[in-house]
Design an enzyme around this catalytic site. Structure first.
Site, short mmCIF file in Angstrom:
data_model
loop_
_atom_site.label_atom_id
_atom_site.label_comp_id
_atom_site.label_asym_id
_atom_site.label_seq_id
_atom_site.Cartn_x
_atom_site.Cartn_y
_atom_site.Cartn_z
N LEU A 144 57.15 -11.94 82.89
CA LEU A 144 56.38 -11.25 83.83
C LEU A 144 54.85 -11.63 84.11
O LEU A 144 54.16 -10.74 84.37
CB LEU A 144 56.67 -9.69 83.32
CG LEU A 144 57.52 -8.81 83.69
CD1 LEU A 144 57.42 -7.46 83.11
CD2 LEU A 144 58.18 -8.87 84.87
N ARG A 196 66.53 -24.17 75.83
CA ARG A 196 65.30 -24.06 76.75
C ARG A 196 64.52 -25.03 76.35
O ARG A 196 64.53 -25.57 75.17
CB ARG A 196 64.34 -22.61 76.16
CG ARG A 196 64.90 -21.48 76.54
CD ARG A 196 64.20 -20.28 75.71
NE ARG A 196 64.48 -20.35 74.18
CZ ARG A 196 63.61 -20.13 73.33
NH1 ARG A 196 62.46 -19.22 73.80
NH2 ARG A 196 63.71 -20.56 71.89
N ARG A 233 61.48 -32.77 87.13
CA ARG A 233 62.52 -32.42 88.14
C ARG A 233 62.00 -30.86 89.08
O ARG A 233 61.81 -29.98 88.16
CB ARG A 233 63.93 -32.22 87.67
CG ARG A 233 64.55 -33.55 87.33
CD ARG A 233 65.91 -33.23 86.57
NE ARG A 233 65.71 -32.44 85.29
CZ ARG A 233 66.91 -32.41 84.46
NH1 ARG A 233 68.04 -32.61 85.09
NH2 ARG A 233 66.53 -31.58 83.57
N GLY A 283 52.72 -16.16 88.90
CA GLY A 283 52.30 -17.81 89.03
C GLY A 283 53.06 -18.68 90.19
O GLY A 283 53.41 -18.08 91.04
N CYS A 288 67.24 -26.81 86.20
CA CYS A 288 68.27 -25.78 85.92
C CYS A 288 68.31 -25.01 86.99
O CYS A 288 69.06 -24.69 87.95
CB CYS A 288 68.58 -25.29 84.35
SG CYS A 288 68.64 -26.52 83.33
N LYS A 294 70.56 -46.76 77.16
CA LYS A 294 70.47 -45.36 76.48
C LYS A 294 71.11 -45.34 75.11
O LYS A 294 70.55 -44.86 74.03
CB LYS A 294 71.25 -44.16 77.52
CG LYS A 294 70.68 -42.74 76.97
CD LYS A 294 71.34 -41.88 77.73
CE LYS A 294 71.04 -41.81 79.05
NZ LYS A 294 71.74 -40.69 79.69
N THR A 354 76.73 -26.60 82.74
CA THR A 354 76.78 -25.37 83.78
C THR A 354 77.53 -25.73 85.00
O THR A 354 77.21 -26.33 85.68
CB THR A 354 75.41 -25.19 83.95
OG1 THR A 354 74.68 -24.70 82.76
CG2 THR A 354 75.17 -23.79 84.91
#
Length: 446
Positions: free
Chosen positions: A247, A148, A325, A250, A257, A35, A122
């Site tokens: 809203l 995001r 994921r 789906g 996350c 990496k 987190t």
């Protein structure tokens, strides 16, 4: 300033490149030599719009470098950001802090005394306090990330807020210096103690997941009562206390996350003697929407998908990402494959990752190839390309013009006008028909 970023996955690589863009000298550190070599060569091993260009720009200039040497990083950096993963623990809803603990230990052992180690991962509340006690020769702060996928560069360079969990004016002043261009642009800053800074991220994720599952619960009510969740969402979205964002009913949320973070949050709350059981129902509602799509597929295929050719549009858990994921799309696809369907998946970016994780599914190199000869189409990832598909042209490719819009993003009336029997979660069916074409088993659409 001279910064190090420990961990060069999605969060770390983005943070490193953006810190270089802000003018700092940055050294990214990772235990994976492959990496590190790829990033040093300007190659990004995952899809994120704008990031490859940023990494190539700053590795070429020399402002951004990558290494596996923690000792070199400790000698180089004035501030060390820890950006490693916190996956769900095996056999538990709790977070696995193995990587966080190892990263702090590795850099703390080499950093200068009094250096600032900043967690961005987190973590369960109480982690920063524990790490500060374990590494007294350095100073710990917490600066949660709010990225995001698909907008990570924008969210780092122009965030909607910054949060500093600090214990000293020195730590706050140092972080203000790191983020000076961002703060000068008017970004709001919240300074907090350790527990509050940790809770900001988990609370934000819990609220978002709750809002998504709320509208999906309303979709369940609409399905039972004959209502239209799209109209319902529009009506309540005009209330500025609620708002329109997230809203759209789906197939639900996925990714690396939200699912694991809300489970870890509820788990940690329980350890502290606080019940957040409503988050378990949020999780359950989310998973039920996948069940509903599988149920709709069976219904449209006459009660069984055995032998049916099903085209799945989408593999990534969300658009502008190759992250699979906990992908709702692939979860549904795999379940239908186990039920005997011949499933073909197409995604603009996530095919390689999907093939590795789900080798028994079929894959197409274009939406048109996936649709060819299909008995049923499932729209399960909201890529813009899928909204642009011409329903009339698509109808000429399939065997049966049956579609389930699992994201509530397609123009159902347009598809029905082109001859499709159109279904979406929480909304009445729209029946279109073309000559000689009907529902599975000869039952004609009306």
């Amino acid at each position: 300033m001279r910064l190090t970023v420990i961990g060069t996955g999605y969060l770390g690589a983005t943070h490193a490149a953006c810190m270089a863009e802000l003018g700092h000298e940055v050294l990214g550190v990772d235990v994976d030599p492959d990496k590190v070599a790829a990033l040093q060569a300007g190659r990004v091993p995952f899809h994120e719009p704008g990031l490859p260009e940023l990494i190539a720009k700053h590795t070429a200039s020399g402002r951004l470098r990558f290494t596996t040497d923690h000792a070199a990083a400790g000698a180089f950096g004035e501030v060390h950001f820890v950006c490693v993963g916190t996956p769900q623990r095996k056999g538990s809803d709790g977070a696995d802090l193995t990587y966080v603990d190892a990263a702090f230990a590795a850099i703390a052992g080499h950093a200068a005394e009094g250096a600032l180690l900043v967690g961005k991962s987190t973590v369960p509340v109480g982690t920063a306090e524990r790490l500060a006690a374990a590494h007294e020769r350095v100073e710990v702060a917490w600066n949660p990330e709010f990225l995001r996928e698909g907008f990570a560069v924008e969210d780092t360079l122009r965030p909607d807020r910054l949060v500093f969990g600090v214990r000293s004016s020195h730590a706050e002043t140092t972080l203000r210096q790191v983020y000076a261009p961002v703060l000068d642009a008017g970004t709001p800053l919240v300074t907090a103690d350790f527990p509050t800074a940790e809770l900001v991220k988990t609370a934000a994720n819990a609220f978002l997941a709750t809002k998504i599952s709320f509208i999906n619960a309303m979709a369940e009510i609409c399905e039972a009562a004959g209502g239209d969740v799209g109209v319902l969402a529009e009506a309540i979205g005009y209330d500025d206390r609620i708002g329109k964002k997230f809203l759209r009913a789906g197939v639900g949320f996925g990714g690396g996350c939200l699912p694991k973070d809300i489970r870890a949050f509820a788990h940690r709350a329980g350890e502290l003697g606080v019940s957040l059981d409503f988050l378990r129902e949020v999780d359950a509602i989310n998973m039920r929407r996948r069940d509903k799509v599988v149920e709709m597929a069976r219904e449209l295929c006459g009660g069984s998908v055995l032998g049916a050719r099903i085209a799945v549009l989408g593999a990534a858990f969300k658009p502008d990402s190759d992250d699979i994921r906990d992908s709702p799309a692939l979860n549904v696809a795999a379940r239908l494959r186990l039920d005997g369907a011949d499933v073909t998946v197409y995604d603009p970016e996530a095919l390689d990752n999907a093939r590795k994780a789900f080798p028994l599914l079929g894959y197409a190199l274009s939406a048109e190839e996936a649709l060819q000869g299909a008995d049923l189409v499932l729209h399960l990832t909201e890529w813009p390309q899928f909204r642009e598909i011409d329903p009339e042209r698509a109808a000429r490719l399939v065997t049966r013009a049956l579609i389930v819009d699992g994201r509530g993003a397609l123009d159902g009336e347009r598809w029905a006008a082109a001859g499709w029997h159109f279904r979406a979660l929480g909304r009445p069916a729209l029946a279109g028909e073309r000559p000689g074409q009907g529902l599975w088993g000869g039952k004609r659409t009306t």
